[in-house]
Design a protein around this motif. Structure first.
Motif, short mmCIF file in Angstrom:
data_model
loop_
_atom_site.label_atom_id
_atom_site.label_comp_id
_atom_site.label_asym_id
_atom_site.label_seq_id
_atom_site.Cartn_x
_atom_site.Cartn_y
_atom_site.Cartn_z
N ILE A 93 0.86 -1.18 0.00
CA ILE A 93 0.00 0.00 0.00
C ILE A 93 0.89 1.24 0.00
CG2 ILE A 93 -1.79 1.25 1.24
CD1 ILE A 93 -2.06 -1.42 2.93
N THR A 94 0.57 2.18 -0.85
CA THR A 94 1.25 3.47 -0.87
C THR A 94 0.18 4.53 -1.00
OG1 THR A 94 3.14 2.46 -2.02
CG2 THR A 94 3.01 4.85 -2.04
N ALA A 150 -8.65 1.83 6.37
CA ALA A 150 -8.12 3.12 6.80
C ALA A 150 -9.27 3.99 7.30
CB ALA A 150 -7.42 3.82 5.63
N PHE A 151 -8.96 4.81 8.29
CA PHE A 151 -9.89 5.85 8.72
C PHE A 151 -9.22 7.18 8.43
CE2 PHE A 151 -11.40 8.94 11.84
CZ PHE A 151 -12.74 8.99 11.45
N ALA A 152 -9.86 7.98 7.56
CA ALA A 152 -9.29 9.28 7.17
C ALA A 152 -10.19 10.40 7.66
CB ALA A 152 -9.13 9.35 5.66
N ASP A 155 -7.40 15.74 9.26
CA ASP A 155 -6.00 15.98 9.58
C ASP A 155 -5.16 14.73 9.82
OD1 ASP A 155 -7.14 15.21 11.97
OD2 ASP A 155 -6.12 16.74 13.16
N ARG A 156 -5.75 13.55 9.69
CA ARG A 156 -4.95 12.33 9.93
C ARG A 156 -5.55 11.14 9.22
NH1 ARG A 156 -5.63 12.37 16.21
NH2 ARG A 156 -5.18 14.47 15.62
N ILE A 157 -4.72 10.12 9.11
CA ILE A 157 -5.16 8.86 8.54
C ILE A 157 -4.56 7.74 9.38
CG2 ILE A 157 -3.27 8.79 6.87
CD1 ILE A 157 -5.21 7.37 4.97
N GLN A 158 -5.37 6.75 9.65
CA GLN A 158 -4.91 5.56 10.38
C GLN A 158 -5.13 4.38 9.45
OE1 GLN A 158 -6.92 4.84 14.08
NE2 GLN A 158 -5.68 3.06 14.55
N VAL A 159 -4.08 3.60 9.20
CA VAL A 159 -4.16 2.47 8.27
C VAL A 159 -3.88 1.18 9.04
CG1 VAL A 159 -3.20 1.43 6.19
CG2 VAL A 159 -3.35 3.91 6.36
N ILE A 160 -4.73 0.19 8.80
CA ILE A 160 -4.56 -1.12 9.44
C ILE A 160 -4.49 -2.16 8.35
CG2 ILE A 160 -5.55 -2.78 11.05
CD1 ILE A 160 -7.11 -0.18 12.14
N LEU A 180 -14.34 5.85 6.30
CA LEU A 180 -13.82 4.51 6.50
C LEU A 180 -13.52 3.99 5.09
CD1 LEU A 180 -13.33 2.70 8.91
CD2 LEU A 180 -15.64 1.80 8.63
N ILE A 181 -12.27 3.66 4.81
CA ILE A 181 -11.84 3.28 3.47
C ILE A 181 -11.20 1.90 3.55
CG2 ILE A 181 -10.27 3.91 1.58
CD1 ILE A 181 -10.48 6.83 2.69
N TRP A 182 -11.51 1.05 2.57
CA TRP A 182 -10.88 -0.28 2.54
C TRP A 182 -10.68 -0.71 1.10
CZ3 TRP A 182 -15.87 0.75 3.67
CH2 TRP A 182 -16.87 0.08 2.97
N TYR A 183 -9.70 -1.61 0.94
CA TYR A 183 -9.40 -2.14 -0.38
C TYR A 183 -9.71 -3.63 -0.42
CZ TYR A 183 -7.01 -3.63 -4.58
OH TYR A 183 -6.73 -4.18 -5.80
#
Length: 194
Positions: A93-94, A150-152, A155-160, A180-183
């Motif tokens: 992931i990038t 990911a939760f964006a 001002d921030r993003i958290q990726v799991i 809430l974002i996912w691939y």
């Protein structure tokens, strides 16, 4: 590609690297008159030198050939507008907050298109204590799985990162509103407001 643009870029990069025309010529095993010719837009580097110029200046070959290193427009750093890239070979992931040229496993990657999840694709979100507990009935086998969540927010993003054959259960601290974002390897890049 014009000789003038490429020449201007070579002059700019040479100056940024505090090199004289002679020093650049010595690095490339050519004459300083040849470098001067390029910088005046009177000729282009031989194809055999493009790779070495790219390496010396630390820029992409395509940008060198275009003669363009225009910086990205500042987007204000809103993390909800981030661009995501996933390597089809290794699953890495990038992401970037602006336009970027991204490659992985010797492949040029394109930014994924973010699609709003349909009702049947949405993740289940429950409030547990002061955290969001997120789960899904999405398949999690070797062929079809959710690669990351990911939760964006602004001002921030958290990726799991997630892996095949894991149960999809994630707990993240509750923190304002965001996406809430996912691939999914099957459905692509999806989101739902949270």
């Amino acid at each position: 590609m014009t000789a003038g643009n490429v020449g201007d870029l070579i002059r700019q990069l040479r100056s940024e690297h505090s090199m004289t025309q002679k020093e650049l010529a010595e690095e490339l095993h050519i004459s300083d008159k040849t470098v001067s010719k390029w910088e005046r837009g009177k000729g282009l580097p031989d194809i055999s030198l493009i790779s070495e110029l790219s390496r010396l200046f630390g820029i992409d070959i395509q940008n060198l050939l275009k003669g363009d290193l225009t910086p990205n427009d500042i987007t204000g750093g809103n993390m909800k507008q981030i661009k995501y890239y996933v390597c089809p070979a290794c699953g890495s992931i990038t992401f970037s907050t602006g336009d970027a040229e991204v490659s992985c496993c010797k492949r040029k990657l394109s930014a994924l298109e973010l699609k709003k999840a349909e009702e049947g694709e949405k993740l289940t979100v429950q409030l547990v204590e002061d955290d969001w507990f997120i789960s899904s009935k999405h398949p999690m086998n070797k062929e079809v799985y959710i690669s990351f969540l990911a939760f964006a927010s602004g001002d921030r993003i958290q990726v799991i990162k997630q892996y095949p054959e894991w149960d999809f259960h994630v707990r993240i601290p509750r923190q304002g509103h965001g996406l809430l974002i996912w691939y999914s390897t099957k459905d692509g890049l999806l989101y739902q407001p949270l």
